[in-house]
Scaffold this active site. Structure first.
Site, PDB file in Angstrom:
ATOM      1  N   ALA A  10       0.803  -1.220   0.000  1.00  0.00           N
ATOM      2  CA  ALA A  10       0.000   0.000   0.000  1.00  0.00           C
ATOM      3  C   ALA A  10       0.834   1.268   0.000  1.00  0.00           C
ATOM      4  O   ALA A  10       0.303   2.357  -0.221  1.00  0.00           O
ATOM      5  CB  ALA A  10      -0.942   0.005   1.206  1.00  0.00           C
ATOM      6  N   LYS A 141       7.979 -10.542 -13.461  1.00  0.00           N
ATOM      7  CA  LYS A 141       6.598 -10.161 -13.740  1.00  0.00           C
ATOM      8  C   LYS A 141       5.908 -11.185 -14.630  1.00  0.00           C
ATOM      9  O   LYS A 141       4.725 -11.475 -14.449  1.00  0.00           O
ATOM     10  CB  LYS A 141       6.542  -8.775 -14.386  1.00  0.00           C
ATOM     11  CG  LYS A 141       7.038  -7.648 -13.509  1.00  0.00           C
ATOM     12  CD  LYS A 141       6.342  -7.612 -12.149  1.00  0.00           C
ATOM     13  CE  LYS A 141       4.885  -7.211 -12.204  1.00  0.00           C
ATOM     14  NZ  LYS A 141       4.288  -7.073 -10.856  1.00  0.00           N
TER      15      LYS A 141
END
Length: 223
Positions: A10, A141
């Site tokens: 976050a 990724k």
């Protein structure tokens, strides 16, 4: 908007902006950071958790109804194995814990790095997968998104994936390789105009894409 949604990472560039937007739209948000002193100034709950520590996640995800998994290492240099482990093992730990906690809908942050830029002169879309692993990050990724799709099928998770390109805009705790390109250009570090094989998108639009991917019931696949 019912229940708690968890945003991993976050305090990252996208995670920070996504968390703010979710709070503004009435969500109850629980964000994870690796250290509480890195928590951004947002009126929401923060908890310490490391994606490589699978014991953290049942506690973090308990009682949650949705998950936005963003936590990863965005770097073009550094410890390559740590970049790979954070993406691959981290995805495994978080998604398995989410399924065990009964979370069905997950929005997963991938990257155009998982789409790739080759072959040249061919328009890329969501069907393309990268096969050029010149950096640990592009490999991480690609492998972690593929693993996320495998886990979604195995664990019956409703997975939606966002594949952003170079993300610009404010509200980040530290510069990213994407924002560094602009900063370095402004500082005159490039002797000529560089050829940048990357499109750019504003972080607020990326946050909106994540939120809508979660909200729209018929959303599916890669975006």
């Amino acid at each position: 908007m019912d229940g708690v949604v968890v945003v991993t990472g976050a305090n990252g560039h996208i995670g920070n902006n996504l968390s703010r937007q979710l709070v503004e739209h009435g969500y109850t948000v629980r964000g994870t950071v690796r250290s509480m002193d890195k928590a951004p100034n947002i009126e929401m709950e923060f908890v310490e958790a490391d994606v490589l520590n699978q014991e953290d996640w049942p506690r973090v995800l308990e009682g949650a109804t949705g998950l936005f998994h963003l936590a990863t290492i965005y770097a073009t240099s550094g410890d390559g194995q740590l970049i790979l482990d954070t993406a691959n093992k981290g995805t495994e730990n978080v998604l398995r814990a989410a399924a065990a906690c009964g979370i069905k809908r997950v929005v997963y942050t991938s990257s155009v790095a998982a789409i790739g830029s080759t072959p040249k002169k061919v328009v890329k879309d969501e069907s393309n997968w990268n096969d050029n692993f010149s950096m640990p990050y592009t490999r991480a990724k690609t492998e972690s998104e593929r693993r996320a799709w495998e886990l979604a099928k195995e664990l019956d998770i409703d997975l939606r994936v966002i594949n952003p390109s170079g993300v610009l805009g404010g509200s980040f705790s530290r510069p990213t390789p994407s924002t560094d390109i602009i900063g370095d250009a402004m500082k005159g570090k490039y002797p000529v105009v560089p050829k940048i094989p990357l499109a750019f998108v504003h972080v607020e639009d990326v946050a909106t894409a994540h939120r809508l991917a979660y909200e729209v019931d018929e959303a599916n696949g890669r975006y």
